[in-house]
Motif scaffolding. Sequence first.
Motif: not given
Length: 81
Positions: A19, A22-24, A27, A32, A72, A76, A79-80
Amino acid sequence: MSGIIVFVLVGLVAGWLAGVLVKGGGFGIIGDIVVGVIGAVIGGFIFGFLGIGANGLLGAIIVATVGALVLIFILRLIKRV
Protein backbone atom coordinates in the motif's frame (compact mmCIF):
# COMPACT_ATOMS: atom_id res chain seq x y z
CA MET A 1 -1.40 -21.99 15.93
CA SER A 2 1.75 -19.88 15.91
CA GLY A 3 2.14 -20.53 12.17
CA ILE A 4 -1.21 -18.90 11.49
CA ILE A 5 -0.26 -15.89 13.61
CA VAL A 6 3.03 -15.50 11.73
CA PHE A 7 1.20 -15.84 8.39
CA VAL A 8 -1.26 -13.11 9.38
CA LEU A 9 1.54 -10.84 10.61
CA VAL A 10 3.52 -11.36 7.40
CA GLY A 11 0.33 -10.56 5.48
CA LEU A 12 -0.16 -7.40 7.52
CA VAL A 13 3.38 -6.17 6.90
CA ALA A 14 3.31 -7.11 3.20
CA GLY A 15 -0.09 -5.49 2.65
CA TRP A 16 1.06 -2.32 4.38
CA LEU A 17 4.31 -2.21 2.38
CA ALA A 18 2.47 -2.74 -0.90
CA GLY A 19 0.00 0.00 0.00
CA VAL A 20 2.80 2.40 0.82
CA LEU A 21 4.69 1.58 -2.39
CA VAL A 22 1.62 1.89 -4.61
CA LYS A 23 -0.53 4.65 -3.19
CA GLY A 24 1.39 6.15 -0.30
CA GLY A 25 -0.48 4.50 2.57
CA GLY A 26 -1.94 1.27 3.84
CA PHE A 27 -5.46 -0.09 3.46
CA GLY A 28 -6.25 -0.30 7.17
CA ILE A 29 -5.40 -3.28 9.35
CA ILE A 30 -7.97 -5.69 7.90
CA GLY A 31 -7.35 -4.52 4.32
CA ASP A 32 -3.59 -4.88 4.76
CA ILE A 33 -3.99 -8.40 6.10
CA VAL A 34 -6.30 -9.44 3.25
CA VAL A 35 -4.07 -7.90 0.56
CA GLY A 36 -0.96 -9.38 2.17
CA VAL A 37 -2.35 -12.89 2.61
CA ILE A 38 -3.69 -13.04 -0.95
CA GLY A 39 -0.41 -11.49 -2.07
CA ALA A 40 1.51 -14.23 -0.26
CA VAL A 41 -0.37 -16.87 -2.23
CA ILE A 42 0.19 -15.04 -5.53
CA GLY A 43 3.84 -14.35 -4.68
CA GLY A 44 4.41 -17.96 -3.70
CA PHE A 45 3.01 -19.10 -7.03
CA ILE A 46 5.11 -16.59 -9.01
CA PHE A 47 8.35 -17.32 -7.14
CA GLY A 48 7.72 -21.07 -7.36
CA PHE A 49 7.03 -20.85 -11.09
CA LEU A 50 10.29 -18.95 -11.58
CA GLY A 51 12.20 -21.40 -9.39
CA ILE A 52 13.21 -18.73 -6.88
CA GLY A 53 13.33 -19.75 -3.23
CA ALA A 54 12.86 -17.40 -0.29
CA ASN A 55 13.95 -18.41 3.20
CA GLY A 56 13.07 -17.02 6.58
CA LEU A 57 10.79 -14.26 7.72
CA LEU A 58 12.33 -11.59 5.50
CA GLY A 59 11.99 -13.85 2.45
CA ALA A 60 8.33 -14.47 3.27
CA ILE A 61 7.70 -10.73 3.58
CA ILE A 62 9.42 -10.06 0.24
CA VAL A 63 7.43 -12.80 -1.54
CA ALA A 64 4.15 -11.61 -0.02
CA THR A 65 4.90 -7.97 -0.86
CA VAL A 66 5.70 -8.77 -4.48
CA GLY A 67 2.48 -10.78 -4.70
CA ALA A 68 0.50 -7.97 -3.09
CA LEU A 69 1.94 -5.48 -5.58
CA VAL A 70 0.89 -7.76 -8.44
CA LEU A 71 -2.59 -8.09 -6.89
CA ILE A 72 -3.00 -4.32 -6.57
CA PHE A 73 -1.76 -3.82 -10.14
CA ILE A 74 -4.26 -6.38 -11.50
CA LEU A 75 -7.11 -4.89 -9.47
CA ARG A 76 -6.33 -1.43 -10.82
CA LEU A 77 -6.31 -2.76 -14.39
CA ILE A 78 -9.71 -4.41 -13.84
CA LYS A 79 -11.11 -1.30 -12.18
CA ARG A 80 -10.25 0.83 -15.23
CA VAL A 81 -12.24 -1.38 -17.57
